[in-house]
Design a protein around this motif. Structure first.
Motif: not given
Length: 125
Positions: A29, A34, A55, A57, A61, A63-64, A67-68, A86
């Motif tokens: 990680k 990723a 997508s 998430t 979250a 970090s997710s 990331y997106h 979400s």
């Protein structure tokens, strides 16, 4: 090291893909794995001439979510669930088709709300 999948779907006139099952071993990680997996899925989606990628998430979250956003996805809806909330993300690939449909929806909405306002105005006279 990592795994990811791209599921091909169809809804109305759209052919799209969903990002699913992204996982990176904890030892790898924060090393760009990723991002490599995401870029490869985007490349495949473009080769398949998909209209967009979707997508989801969890909102907490962070970090997710980051990331997106880093990969170019935009949040288009927030869902409220029993156990968690979400975000649903979208990444347009076939921008012309995507924009045309959205512009048509916007024009219909403006037309319908204008008709309602005109009727209301005429009733008041």
């Amino acid at each position: 090291i990592g795994t990811a999948s791209l599921k091909i779907r169809q809804k109305f006139i759209y052919n799209y893909g969903t990002f699913e099952n992204l996982g990176v071993a904890s030892l790898y990680k924060r090393k760009g794995v990723a991002s490599i997996l995401a870029k490869e899925r985007i490349k495949i989606a473009k080769e398949l001439n998909l209209d967009f990628l979707a997508s989801t998430t969890a909102c907490n979250a962070t970090s997710s979510v980051e990331y997106h956003k880093k990969m170019g996805f935009i949040i288009y809806v927030k869902s409220y669930g029993f156990s968690y909330n979400s975000y649903s993300f979208i990444l347009p690939l076939n921008k012309l088709k995507f924009l045309r449909i959205n512009l048509l929806r916007i024009m219909i909405y403006v037309l319908m709300t204008s008709v309602g306002r005109i009727k209301k105005y005429l009733k008041n006279d």
